[in-house]
Design an enzyme around this catalytic site. Structure first.
Site, PDB file in Angstrom:
ATOM      1  N   LYS A  39       0.911  -0.955   0.025  1.00  8.24           N
ATOM      2  CA  LYS A  39       0.104  -0.127   0.031  1.00  8.24           C
ATOM      3  C   LYS A  39       0.926   1.292   0.002  1.00  8.24           C
ATOM      4  O   LYS A  39       1.617   1.599   1.080  1.00  8.24           O
ATOM      5  CB  LYS A  39      -0.981   0.059   1.241  1.00  8.24           C
ATOM      6  CG  LYS A  39      -1.882   1.118   1.285  1.00  8.24           C
ATOM      7  CD  LYS A  39      -2.456   1.689   2.402  1.00  8.24           C
ATOM      8  CE  LYS A  39      -1.678   2.713   3.103  1.00  8.24           C
ATOM      9  NZ  LYS A  39      -1.535   3.812   2.625  1.00  8.24           N
ATOM     10  N   SER A  77       4.836   7.052  11.166  1.00  9.61           N
ATOM     11  CA  SER A  77       4.961   7.417  12.575  1.00  9.61           C
ATOM     12  C   SER A  77       4.748   6.423  13.410  1.00  9.61           C
ATOM     13  O   SER A  77       4.376   5.519  13.393  1.00  9.61           O
ATOM     14  CB  SER A  77       3.740   8.554  12.760  1.00  9.61           C
ATOM     15  OG  SER A  77       2.495   7.502  12.779  1.00  9.61           O
ATOM     16  N   VAL A 125       1.386   5.441  14.260  1.00 11.68           N
ATOM     17  CA  VAL A 125       0.894   4.301  13.458  1.00 11.68           C
ATOM     18  C   VAL A 125       1.491   2.836  13.729  1.00 11.68           C
ATOM     19  O   VAL A 125       1.142   1.726  13.454  1.00 11.68           O
ATOM     20  CB  VAL A 125       0.880   4.605  11.926  1.00 11.68           C
ATOM     21  CG1 VAL A 125       0.477   3.502  10.934  1.00 11.68           C
ATOM     22  CG2 VAL A 125       0.025   5.867  11.564  1.00 11.68           C
ATOM     23  N   GLY A 126       2.834   3.118  13.886  1.00  9.43           N
ATOM     24  CA  GLY A 126       3.584   1.960  14.366  1.00  9.43           C
ATOM     25  C   GLY A 126       3.046   1.100  15.565  1.00  9.43           C
ATOM     26  O   GLY A 126       2.850  -0.326  15.558  1.00  9.43           O
ATOM     27  N   GLU A 151       9.682   1.017  11.029  1.00  9.49           N
ATOM     28  CA  GLU A 151      10.649   2.185  11.000  1.00  9.49           C
ATOM     29  C   GLU A 151      10.044   3.359  11.190  1.00  9.49           C
ATOM     30  O   GLU A 151       9.183   3.886  10.280  1.00  9.49           O
ATOM     31  CB  GLU A 151      11.525   2.212   9.721  1.00  9.49           C
ATOM     32  CG  GLU A 151      12.626   2.626   9.675  1.00  9.49           C
ATOM     33  CD  GLU A 151      12.672   4.326   9.391  1.00  9.49           C
ATOM     34  OE1 GLU A 151      12.741   4.966  10.247  1.00  9.49           O
ATOM     35  OE2 GLU A 151      12.490   4.731   8.345  1.00  9.49           O
ATOM     36  N   CYS A 194      12.561  11.067   7.996  1.00 13.22           N
ATOM     37  CA  CYS A 194      12.606  10.683   9.321  1.00 13.22           C
ATOM     38  C   CYS A 194      14.106  11.039   9.788  1.00 13.22           C
ATOM     39  O   CYS A 194      14.249  11.060  11.149  1.00 13.22           O
ATOM     40  CB  CYS A 194      12.382   9.161   9.552  1.00 13.22           C
ATOM     41  SG  CYS A 194      11.917   8.530   8.247  1.00 13.22           S
ATOM     42  N   GLU A 225       8.523  15.014  16.904  1.00 13.49           N
ATOM     43  CA  GLU A 225       8.981  15.076  15.426  1.00 13.49           C
ATOM     44  C   GLU A 225       7.869  15.821  14.881  1.00 13.49           C
ATOM     45  O   GLU A 225       6.711  15.713  14.998  1.00 13.49           O
ATOM     46  CB  GLU A 225       8.876  13.682  14.838  1.00 13.49           C
ATOM     47  CG  GLU A 225       9.093  13.694  13.514  1.00 13.49           C
ATOM     48  CD  GLU A 225       9.115  11.998  13.065  1.00 13.49           C
ATOM     49  OE1 GLU A 225       8.054  11.448  12.918  1.00 13.49           O
ATOM     50  OE2 GLU A 225      10.029  12.090  12.378  1.00 13.49           O
TER      51      GLU A 225
HETATM   52  C1  UN1 Z   1      14.049   9.076   5.700  1.00 13.02           C
HETATM   53  O1  UN1 Z   1      15.028   9.837   6.445  1.00 13.02           O
HETATM   54  O2  UN1 Z   1      12.826   9.232   5.699  1.00 13.02           O
HETATM   55  O3  UN1 Z   1      19.372   8.712   4.551  1.00 13.02           O
HETATM   56  C2  UN1 Z   1      14.476   7.993   4.597  1.00 13.02           C
HETATM   57  C3  UN1 Z   1      18.513   9.621   4.093  1.00 13.02           C
HETATM   58  C4  UN1 Z   1      17.993   8.921   2.834  1.00 13.02           C
HETATM   59  C5  UN1 Z   1      16.819   8.135   3.155  1.00 13.02           C
HETATM   60  C6  UN1 Z   1      16.048   8.761   4.588  1.00 13.02           C
HETATM   61  N1  UN1 Z   1      18.922   8.002   1.821  1.00 13.02           N
HETATM   62  O4  UN1 Z   1      18.710  10.487   4.034  1.00 13.02           O
END
Ligand code: UN1
Length: 511
Positions: A190, A244, A247-248, A265, A299, A400
Site C-alpha cells: 500500500k 509515524s 501508526v507503528g 521504521e 525521518c 517530531e
Molecule cells: C528518511 O529519512 O525518511 O538517509 C529516509 C537518507 C535517505 C533516506 C532517508 N537516504 O537521508
C-alpha cells in the site's frame, strides 16, 4: 509478461488526467468500492497528477490471494534468477530516472535534485539486492557427531505486506520490495496516499523487467481501509511499515496478534552536535542541508542542533543568514532549493509548532510564516524556520515535526551534548561536528541511535548499511543491507546424517 497491461494506465500524458487502477495479479483493476481519490501537486494544487483507487478490505483480499498463488511458483525460482529481474529493473530505472523524478516532484513536492536521488536510491537498492541473489549466505558448520552434516539455509516467509511513506516514495518502497522478492517472497504494497505514482513506477520497471504476475500487487488507498486489513490478514506473514510512531503502535499491535514478522521504521528527532573545534563552514552547510533538505520531511532530518557555547553565537548568525536566502518554490524549477510541505495538514502541523515554540519561550530568529502570495498561493509553502535558545525539554525539541523547523540548543561540552541528544523518545540518526578524533569515537559509542555521522549531517544513509533506530524509532529491525535479508527470510537448520545409524545429539559421547 504483463508489460502491456502496465503500459497503458501508467504512461503519463500530462494533457489528460490519468486514472490509475490497482495492480493485482498482473492486471489493472478498479477498487471494489468504486471510489477514487486525487493526487495533486503540493507546489501547485491546480496540477492534478492522477486519480487513484480508494480501495478497501475486499481489494486487499484479492491482492493477498494473488500473492499467495504466485508464491507457490516464485519461491521455487532459483534466487539468482529472481535477482536477475531486479538487476534488469535497475537498468530500466536508469533509463527512466529523469521522467520518474519529475513525476515524483509533481506528486510529492521535493526538488528535482532530490527526486533524482530518490530514484537513484531505488537503483542502488536494486543492484545491491540483485547481488544478494547469488549470496543469501547461511552458516555451514561442523556437527558434533561423526558423519553428520549441518547447515542453515534461508527460506522465504510467504506473502509480505508493505506500508510505505510519502517522503521517499520510490526509495523506501524499493528497500522493502526488492529484498523481499529476491528472497522468494511475494508482496502486497500500500503506497502512501500522497505519493502512489512513484510506487507504481517502481513496480512498472520491475514488471517490464519480467517480474511474473502476482509477485508484487499494489493496492492504493488510506491507512484504515487498506493498511489495517493488510496487517490483519491471516495469509500475510510479514508486515513492514515506515511511518509515524503512532501508526507503528497500531500496526505492531495488530501484527503481534497473529505472530507476524513485523518491521517498524518510525519517527526521529535527530540531533546534530557542533563542538567549539568544528569546521564551522562545514557544519553550517551540513546543517542547512540536514534541516531544510526535503523541506525537513525526512525521518532522519536534522531537527535539533546542539551547539557548544564557544561557537554558538557565530553558528546561529551564519546559519540564519543562509537559511533566509534559501529559495523556496516549485521543485520542478531547478534553481529552487526547498519545496512545499506535502499537503495542507502537514503545513498546518508545521505552523502549529511555530506557535508552540513561541509560546514555550524559544526565540524565533528566522521564518515561521506561511508563504501564500503570488504563485505560492497554489501550494503548501512556508519559510525555513529557526528557533534558538531552545530548552531541551520544550516540545519543539522533543516532538517530531516533519517540517522545515529546527531547534538550536546551547550546550557546555560533549558530555552535556550527548545527554541532550539522547534525552528524547526517538533514536534514529545523529551527527557530530568536531576535529577531535577522541571526541568523535566517544560520541560514536555514546549516542544512542541507529545511525551516527561524523562531520556530516543526520541525512544521507546508503542502501547497503543497516537503516533504522533505537527506542520509539522502531522495534529492533533494520532495513538496508543484510538487515533486510534477515527480515525477509526465515532460517531453516538442516542436519544430514550419513552414518547409517541412529546418533543421539548431546547423549552419544565418549565421556
Ligand atoms: C528518511 O529519512 O525518511 O538517509 C529516509 C537518507 C535517505 C533516506 C532517508 N537516504 O537521508
Amino acid at each position: 509478461m504483463a508489460t502491456d497491461t502496465l503500459t497503458s494506465p501508467a504512461t503519463l500524458n500530462y494533457g489528460k488526467t490519468k486514472v490509475f487502477k490497482n495492480f493485482i495479479d498482473g492486471e489493472w483493476v478498479e477498487a471494489s468500492t468504486g471510489e477514487t481519490f486525487e493526487n495533486r501537486n503540493p507546489a501547485d494544487t491546480r496540477d492534478l497528477v492522477g486519480i487513484f483507487q480508494k480501495s478497501a478490505k475486499a481489494d486487499v483480499d484479492s491482492a493477498v490471494a494473488a500473492a499467495k498463488r504466485a508464491f507457490t511458483k516464485w519461491r521455487l525460482v532459483p534466487a539468482p534468477r529472481r535477482a536477475e529481474v531486479v538487476f534488469r529493473a535497475a537498468e530500466i530505472l536508469i533509463e527512466r530516472k529523469d521522467d520518474y523524478a519529475r513525476e515524483m516532484t509533481r506528486e510529492m513536492g521535493k526538488v528535482l535534485a532530490e527526486t533524482r536521488g530518490d530514484v537513484q536510491e531505488a537503483i542502488d537498492a536494486a543492484y545491491y539486492n540483485a547481488g544478494e541473489g547469488r549470496r543469501l549466505f547461511g552458516p555451514t558448520v561442523p556437527s558434533e557427531m561423526p558423519n553428520k552434516f549441518a547447515m542453515a539455509v534461508r527460506q522465504p516467509i510467504g506473502v509480505c505486506g508493505m506500508i510505505t511513506p510519502w517522503n521517499f516514495p520510490m526509495a523506501i518502497s524499493s528497500w522493502k520490495l526488492l529484498p523481499a522478492i529476491v528472497c522468494g517472497n511475494t508482496c502486497v504494497i500500500k503506497p502512501a496516499q500522497d505519493t502512489p505514482l512513484s510506487t507504481f513506477n517502481l513496480v512498472r520497471a520491475l514488471t517490464d523487467a519480467g517480474l511474473p504476475k502476482g509477485v508484487i500487487n499494489v493496492v492504493s488507498g488510506f491507512g484504515a481501509d487498506v493498511g489495517t486489513p493488510i496487517a490483519e490478514h491471516a495469509d500475510v506473514r510479514a508486515v513492514s511499515l515506515t511511518g509515524s510512531s503512532a501508526v507503528g503502535r497500531i500496526i505492531g499491535g495488530i501484527a503481534a496478534k497473529s505472530f507476524k514478522h513485523c518491521s517498524l521504521e518510525l519517527g526521529g528527532k535527530n540531533p546534530m552536535i557542533v563542538l567549539d573545534d568544528a569546521n564551522l563552514d562545514l557544519a553550517i552547510e551540513g546543517g542547512l542541508w540536514g534541516a531544510f533538505g526535503t523541506t525537513g520531511q525526512r525521518c532522519t532530518a536534522t531537527s535539533r542542533m546542539i551547539v557548544q557555547k564557544g561557537v554558538y553565537r557565530e553558528f546561529v548568525e551564519r546559519l540564519v543568514e543562509r537559511a533566509k536566502k534559501l529559495k523556496v518554490g516549485n521543485g520542478l524549477d531547478e534553481t529552487v532549493q526547498m519545496g512545499p510541505a506535502v499537503n495542507e495538514k502537514q503545513l498546518q502541523t508545521d505552523l502549529s509548532y511555530v506557535d508552540i515554540g513561541k509560546n514555550e519561550g524559544a526565540k524565533l530568529v528566522c521564518g515561521g510564516n506561511r508563504l501564500d502570495q503570488g504563485d505560492y498561493q497554489y501550494g503548501w509553502f512556508m519559510e525555513p524556520t529557526v528557533f534558538t535558545d531552545v530548552d531541551p525539554k520544550m516540545r519543539i525539541a522533543q516532538e517530531e515535526i516533519f517540517g522545515p523547523v529546527v531547534a538550536i540548543i546551547p550546550c557546555d561540552d560533549l558530555e552535556d551534548a550527548i545527554e541532550i541528544a539522547n534525552g528524547i523518545e526517538y533514536g534514529l540518526s545523529s551527527a557530530l561536528y568536531t576535529k577531535d578524533v577522541n571526541k568523535a569515537f566517544s560520541a560514536i559509542r555514546d549516542l544512542y541511535a541507529g545511525i551516527t555521522y561524523i562531520n556530516a549531517p543526520t541525512i544521507g544513509a546508503e542502501v547497503h548499511l543497516p537503516f533504522g533506530g533505537t527506542k520509539a524509532t522502531g522495534n529492533g529491525h533494520r532495513e538496508g543491507g543484510i538487515g533486510a535479508i534477515d527480515f525477509y527470510t526465515e532460517w531453516k537448520s538442516v542436519y544430514v546424517d550419513y552414518s547409517d545409524k541412529l546418533q543421539k545429539a548431546q547423549i552419544d559421547r565418549e565421556d
